[in-house]
Design a protein around this motif. Structure first.
Motif, short mmCIF file in Angstrom:
data_model
loop_
_atom_site.label_atom_id
_atom_site.label_comp_id
_atom_site.label_asym_id
_atom_site.label_seq_id
_atom_site.Cartn_x
_atom_site.Cartn_y
_atom_site.Cartn_z
N UNK A 89 0.79 -1.24 0.00
CA UNK A 89 0.00 0.00 0.00
C UNK A 89 0.82 1.29 0.00
N UNK A 90 2.10 1.20 0.32
CA UNK A 90 2.89 2.42 0.34
C UNK A 90 4.33 2.23 -0.10
N UNK A 237 3.62 11.53 4.48
CA UNK A 237 3.20 10.95 5.75
C UNK A 237 2.29 9.74 5.50
N UNK A 238 2.63 8.62 6.13
CA UNK A 238 1.83 7.39 6.02
C UNK A 238 1.26 7.06 7.40
N UNK A 239 0.05 7.54 7.69
CA UNK A 239 -0.56 7.26 9.00
C UNK A 239 -0.70 5.77 9.28
N UNK A 243 0.41 3.80 12.62
CA UNK A 243 -0.57 3.07 13.43
C UNK A 243 -0.28 1.58 13.48
N UNK A 244 0.36 1.05 12.44
CA UNK A 244 0.63 -0.39 12.37
C UNK A 244 1.88 -0.78 13.14
N UNK A 245 2.97 -0.04 12.96
CA UNK A 245 4.26 -0.48 13.48
C UNK A 245 4.59 0.04 14.87
N UNK A 246 4.00 1.16 15.25
CA UNK A 246 4.28 1.70 16.59
C UNK A 246 3.88 0.73 17.71
N UNK A 402 -4.73 2.33 8.25
CA UNK A 402 -4.85 0.89 8.42
C UNK A 402 -3.96 0.40 9.58
N UNK A 403 -4.59 -0.28 10.53
CA UNK A 403 -3.85 -0.90 11.64
C UNK A 403 -3.88 -2.40 11.43
N UNK A 404 -2.72 -3.02 11.26
CA UNK A 404 -2.63 -4.44 10.94
C UNK A 404 -3.16 -5.30 12.07
N UNK A 405 -3.38 -6.59 11.78
CA UNK A 405 -3.95 -7.50 12.77
C UNK A 405 -3.04 -7.68 13.98
#
Length: 426
Positions: A89-90, A237-239, A243-246, A402-405
């Motif tokens: 996606x990015x 910026x890729x929100x 949100x996914x990796x933090x 998008x926040x991954x599983x």
């Protein structure tokens, strides 16, 4: 501070003779090599960049911790699923931004630890939350591993499955029955066995599985395919990356604490006090930021190298620094990068089955070691929600963020632990 063990051959600040120093450093290089290059292969990143950032990140970690901790930094498996999604996606820019943000989370926690201590970390991330998350990290990748092991161009291949199984059991064999160095590098040796077996199959069947075209065209000396932030691509910026990796950074942080505890036991030092947990966290954070800046996967301290130190009784930071220098130099050897690229998919699949399974099993180990009570409904519910949401692929997508599983299940687990009452009738 406790006294170092009497059977130590070279202590933390001892410098071996030059010839032995180089040999011992190469041994550490071999120990981390297989895992460090496997992560970028699975994600779709140039492995030579991972080698470069691994070495540079290790040198940075040593510097930040005042050359007091013999820790090696290698590619982290915890972020694989998140990176695979972000690549779709990015691209590498999103992955890099996520890696940098993960590093910044480490720096933020290090700052909090410096002023408030570390007791709060255990309250936010107890074993009942950490263990299922670790299991999710391994099991959520099971589908990818199995697909690589048995599918060729989307179709079932008995040949691929045979290659994957030979590779898998080679890894198991070296790990179980290997002596000395062979027991420390089962992944690397498994890849070699799988690669050689593939060549045999290829010669018998006449079907091309491994191509040497890239290897023939590559130069001995070449620059890794860096994707340098602010230089090789425009910043955006890729929100979703944030949100996914933090949240995953908090998971790898618990692994960091465990590794420091093991190093304390090995060396007889208390690294939580000197140089301090805030410095060890800062070292990890800086190493991750460096990796993101150059377009490499996030890095973390490596248990493989701790295992080498435990067996050899050699804890010298000079040896670790030597391994880091070798990794940086090796990243500029184009033939090595091309050879890594030629590793066939079923070989990667066979290795991945073992590796991802071990990651998941280590989550079980955390539960057992901490004697988590599953007769307690609270523990049962927290683990259940984390496992099903994480392995099932439950994601949060809000206006393109998008926040991954893995990240979402982590947040759910932490939230349930903080909200649910401690005492529940059984």
């Amino acid at each position: 501070m406790t006294t170092p063990k009497k059977d130590v051959i070279y202590d933390v600040h001892d410098k071996p003779p030059f010839g032995m120093w180089m040999g011992l450093s190469l041994q550490h290089l071999f120990a981390m090599f297989g895992s460090t290059v496997l992560v970028p292969i699975l994600v779709g990143i140039d492995p030579s960049i991972a080698l470069f950032s691994s070495g540079l990140g290790t040198l940075a970690h040593l510097s930040v911790t005042k050359y007091k901790i013999p820790a090696y930094m290698g590619s982290s498996f915890a972020y694989i699923l998140a990176m695979q999604n972000l690549m779709k996606h990015g691209g590498i820019a999103a992955v890099a931004q996520g890696a940098v943000v993960g590093g910044l989370v480490y720096l933020l926690v290090a700052l909090i630890v410096k002023f408030s201590g570390k007791a709060w970390i255990d309250k936010v991330l107890p074993p009942i939350v950490v263990a299922p998350i670790v299991m999710v990290i391994g099991l959520s990748l099971a589908g990818t591993a199995v697909s690589d092991a048995m599918n060729r161009d989307g179709k079932y291949s008995l040949t691929f499955l045979l290659i994957a199984l030979v590779t898998l059991f080679a890894v198991v064999g070296f790990n179980m029955f290997g002596k000395g160095l062979t027991s420390l590098i089962p992944i690397l040796l498994g890849i070699i066995v799988g690669y050689l077996f593939t060549l045999i199959v290829q010669s018998i069947t006449g079907t091309t599985i491994i191509s040497f075209d890239e290897l023939a065209k590559s130069h001995w000396l070449s620059l890794p395919s860096f994707d340098i932030m602010f230089v090789d691509y425009h910043f955006k910026l890729y929100p979703s990356a944030i949100a996914t990796m933090a949240p995953i950074a908090f998971v790898t942080m618990t692994e960091h604490f465990g590794h420091v505890m093991v190093l304390n036991s090995l060396t007889g030092n208390d690294y939580f006090k000197d140089p301090g947990l805030e410095r060890t966290l800062t070292g990890d954070g800086v190493a991750q930021i460096i990796a993101g800046f150059f377009g490499a996967p996030p890095v973390t301290s490596y248990g493989e190298n701790i295992g080498v130190m435990a067996i050899t009784k050699i804890h010298s930071v000079y040896v670790i620094a030597g391994a880091a220098a070798f990794a940086v130099l090796l990243s500029f050897v184009g033939k090595i990068s091309a050879l890594i690229h030629s590793i066939p998919t079923p070989v990667i699949g066979g290795v991945s089955i073992a590796l991802f399974g071990v990651i998941a099993s280590s989550g079980l180990k955390i539960l057992v070691e901490n004697k988590v009570d599953f007769d307690d409904k609270r523990n049962l519910l927290i683990a259940s929600v984390i496992l099903v949401s994480g392995i099932g692929g439950l994601m949060l997508n809000v206006k393109g963020i998008l926040i991954s599983s893995v990240a979402f299940s982590t947040l759910l687990g932490i939230g349930m632990h903080l909200i649910l009452p401690k005492t529940i009738d059984k």
